[in-house]
Design an enzyme around this catalytic site. Structure first.
Site, PDB file in Angstrom:
ATOM      1  N   SER A 179       0.868  -1.184   0.000  1.00  0.00           N
ATOM      2  CA  SER A 179       0.000   0.000   0.000  1.00  0.00           C
ATOM      3  C   SER A 179       0.896   1.222   0.000  1.00  0.00           C
ATOM      4  O   SER A 179       2.038   1.182   0.484  1.00  0.00           O
ATOM      5  CB  SER A 179      -0.850   0.014   1.268  1.00  0.00           C
ATOM      6  OG  SER A 179      -1.422   1.298   1.450  1.00  0.00           O
ATOM      7  N   TYR A 239      -1.149  -1.199  10.267  1.00  0.00           N
ATOM      8  CA  TYR A 239      -1.307  -1.384   8.810  1.00  0.00           C
ATOM      9  C   TYR A 239      -0.074  -0.842   8.081  1.00  0.00           C
ATOM     10  O   TYR A 239       0.529  -1.543   7.262  1.00  0.00           O
ATOM     11  CB  TYR A 239      -2.583  -0.670   8.343  1.00  0.00           C
ATOM     12  CG  TYR A 239      -2.934  -0.895   6.887  1.00  0.00           C
ATOM     13  CD1 TYR A 239      -3.573  -2.058   6.474  1.00  0.00           C
ATOM     14  CD2 TYR A 239      -2.640   0.076   5.926  1.00  0.00           C
ATOM     15  CE1 TYR A 239      -3.904  -2.253   5.131  1.00  0.00           C
ATOM     16  CE2 TYR A 239      -2.969  -0.119   4.586  1.00  0.00           C
ATOM     17  CZ  TYR A 239      -3.597  -1.281   4.190  1.00  0.00           C
ATOM     18  OH  TYR A 239      -3.930  -1.468   2.865  1.00  0.00           O
TER      19      TYR A 239
HETATM   20  P1  NAD Z   1     -10.949  -6.417  -0.288  1.00  0.00           P
HETATM   21  O1  NAD Z   1     -11.498  -6.283   1.082  1.00  0.00           O
HETATM   22  O2  NAD Z   1     -11.863  -6.427  -1.450  1.00  0.00           O
HETATM   23  O3  NAD Z   1     -10.033  -7.710  -0.372  1.00  0.00           O
HETATM   24  C1  NAD Z   1      -9.287  -8.187   0.710  1.00  0.00           C
HETATM   25  C2  NAD Z   1      -9.035  -9.657   0.442  1.00  0.00           C
HETATM   26  O4  NAD Z   1      -8.226 -10.187   1.488  1.00  0.00           O
HETATM   27  C3  NAD Z   1     -10.322 -10.476   0.412  1.00  0.00           C
HETATM   28  O5  NAD Z   1     -10.332 -11.174  -0.790  1.00  0.00           O
HETATM   29  C4  NAD Z   1     -10.173 -11.451   1.564  1.00  0.00           C
HETATM   30  O6  NAD Z   1     -10.608 -12.763   1.225  1.00  0.00           O
HETATM   31  C5  NAD Z   1      -8.687 -11.488   1.785  1.00  0.00           C
HETATM   32  N1  NAD Z   1      -8.335 -11.836   3.158  1.00  0.00           N
HETATM   33  C6  NAD Z   1      -8.533 -11.087   4.283  1.00  0.00           C
HETATM   34  N2  NAD Z   1      -8.073 -11.772   5.365  1.00  0.00           N
HETATM   35  C7  NAD Z   1      -7.589 -12.945   4.909  1.00  0.00           C
HETATM   36  C8  NAD Z   1      -6.983 -14.072   5.523  1.00  0.00           C
HETATM   37  N3  NAD Z   1      -6.763 -14.124   6.855  1.00  0.00           N
HETATM   38  N4  NAD Z   1      -6.612 -15.102   4.736  1.00  0.00           N
HETATM   39  C9  NAD Z   1      -6.836 -15.088   3.391  1.00  0.00           C
HETATM   40  N5  NAD Z   1      -7.401 -14.048   2.757  1.00  0.00           N
HETATM   41  C10 NAD Z   1      -7.765 -12.998   3.508  1.00  0.00           C
HETATM   42  O7  NAD Z   1      -9.908  -5.229  -0.434  1.00  0.00           O
HETATM   43  P2  NAD Z   1      -8.868  -4.826  -1.575  1.00  0.00           P
HETATM   44  O8  NAD Z   1      -8.870  -3.374  -1.589  1.00  0.00           O
HETATM   45  O9  NAD Z   1      -9.082  -5.583  -2.829  1.00  0.00           O
HETATM   46  O10 NAD Z   1      -7.494  -5.296  -0.894  1.00  0.00           O
HETATM   47  C11 NAD Z   1      -6.544  -6.132  -1.527  1.00  0.00           C
HETATM   48  C12 NAD Z   1      -5.157  -5.741  -1.058  1.00  0.00           C
HETATM   49  O11 NAD Z   1      -4.871  -4.421  -1.526  1.00  0.00           O
HETATM   50  C13 NAD Z   1      -4.983  -5.699   0.461  1.00  0.00           C
HETATM   51  O12 NAD Z   1      -3.722  -6.231   0.803  1.00  0.00           O
HETATM   52  C14 NAD Z   1      -5.039  -4.218   0.775  1.00  0.00           C
HETATM   53  O13 NAD Z   1      -4.339  -3.895   1.952  1.00  0.00           O
HETATM   54  C15 NAD Z   1      -4.361  -3.659  -0.459  1.00  0.00           C
HETATM   55  N6  NAD Z   1      -4.623  -2.252  -0.708  1.00  0.00           N
HETATM   56  C16 NAD Z   1      -5.884  -1.806  -0.990  1.00  0.00           C
HETATM   57  C17 NAD Z   1      -6.080  -0.451  -1.229  1.00  0.00           C
HETATM   58  C18 NAD Z   1      -7.433   0.131  -1.554  1.00  0.00           C
HETATM   59  O14 NAD Z   1      -7.551   1.379  -1.587  1.00  0.00           O
HETATM   60  N7  NAD Z   1      -8.460  -0.671  -1.816  1.00  0.00           N
HETATM   61  C19 NAD Z   1      -5.007   0.436  -1.169  1.00  0.00           C
HETATM   62  C20 NAD Z   1      -3.744  -0.054  -0.879  1.00  0.00           C
HETATM   63  C21 NAD Z   1      -3.565  -1.395  -0.658  1.00  0.00           C
END
Ligand code: NAD
Length: 256
Positions: A144, A157
């Site tokens: 992130s 985080y």
């Molecule tokens: P999301 O909530 O749609 O997806 C999160 C995913 O993590 C889900 O598919 C869930 O099944 C999985 N997950 C959570 N806990 C888990 C566990 N214990 N074991 C296995 N799987 C698990 O959110 P997203 O935005 O698609 O996030 C995906 C990644 O991107 C994450 O690592 C998040 O930190 C990162 N991210 C997201 C953003 C944003 O703005 N959306 C920004 C920076 C980083």
């Protein structure tokens, strides 16, 4: 960019960024092992979209924070799809909004376990597997923009995501002789279930859009295109790097 015949394991492929990466990889020719935590319907939708692209999909429930679960889903993926060529460490959770002075041990432990130790457990399993099959392969991790910025009220985080940048650098050296590339993507605000609450709240949305020089949220498919480059032959000479993709969010210093 093609991934013809490659097999990818993607954690958190049931939702958001992970789902978009699974679909992009399938459209580029990869079979996909879909790991989900709780959203079986989301995983089934990813499977449908991977198969619609003409590729094989295998859905597995698992917890990246539990090393026994990680070992089990890697063994299952090997059994069902054959040796994996690509790993995407995408699964992650947000942290609870407490300042460090108020932080509960269990919340600190949960965020570090899922967001930092989880990718370590997955990389370990992937590298052992690749070494049994002659080396080569690619690892892409989703951290992130929080890995570069202060994250008041979400320190765990930011700490976990910063750790992924370090993991990427160390692993790139450890795995160079195996010809396994290791790269890290640091997204800014991307429209997914994780951020939908913020984007639906008019005040929080306005605040976010003012801060982002591009004045919009990114889409999961934009992250998927970068992941595809890093996972494909086109990215072969790239390793050990963090790739920030944030509409300029991390370029704010010196602004108005
Ligand atoms: P999301 O909530 O749609 O997806 C999160 C995913 O993590 C889900 O598919 C869930 O099944 C999985 N997950 C959570 N806990 C888990 C566990 N214990 N074991 C296995 N799987 C698990 O959110 P997203 O935005 O698609 O996030 C995906 C990644 O991107 C994450 O690592 C998040 O930190 C990162 N991210 C997201 C953003 C944003 O703005 N959306 C920004 C920076 C980083």
């Amino acid at each position: 960019m093609k991934l013809g015949g490659n097999r990818a394991l993607i954690t958190g492929a049931d939702s958001g960024i992970g789902q978009a990466i699974a679909v992009a990889f399938a459209e580029a020719g990869a079979d996909v092992a879909i790991v989900y935590h709780t959203d079986a319907d989301g995983a089934a939708e990813t499977r449908r979209r991977v198969e619609a692209a003409g590729r094989r999909a295998h859905v597995m429930q698992g917890d990246v924070g539990d090393p026994a679960s990680v070992e089990a889903f890697f063994a299952q993926a090997l059994d069902r799809l054959g040796p994996l060529d690509l790993l995407v460490n995408n699964a992650g959770i947000g942290s609870g909004g407490a300042e460090v002075a108020e932080l509960k041990d269990e919340d600190l432990e949960r965020v570090l376990r899922v967001n930092l130790m989880g990718p370590v457990f997955c990389c370990r399993a992937f590298v052992r597997l690749r070494r049994q099959h002659g080396g080569r392969g690619r690892i892409v991790t989703i951290s992130s923009v929080a890995q570069h910025l202060p994250t008041p009220s979400s320190a765990p985080y930011g700490m976990a995501k910063a750790g992924l940048g370090s993991l990427t650098r160390s692993l790139s050296r450890e795995l160079a002789e195996d010809k396994i590339n290791v790269n890290n993507i640091a997204p800014g605000l991307i429209q997914t279930p994780m951020t939908q609450g913020r984007l639906d709240d008019p005040d929080k949305r306005r605040q976010s859009m003012e801060r982002i020089p591009w004045h919009r949220a990114g889409q999961p498919e934009e992250i998927a295109r970068l992941a595809l480059f890093l996972a494909s032959e086109a990215g072969d000479y790239v390793t050990g790097q963090t790739w920030t993709i944030d509409g300029g969010l991390s370029m704010q210093w010196g602004g108005a």
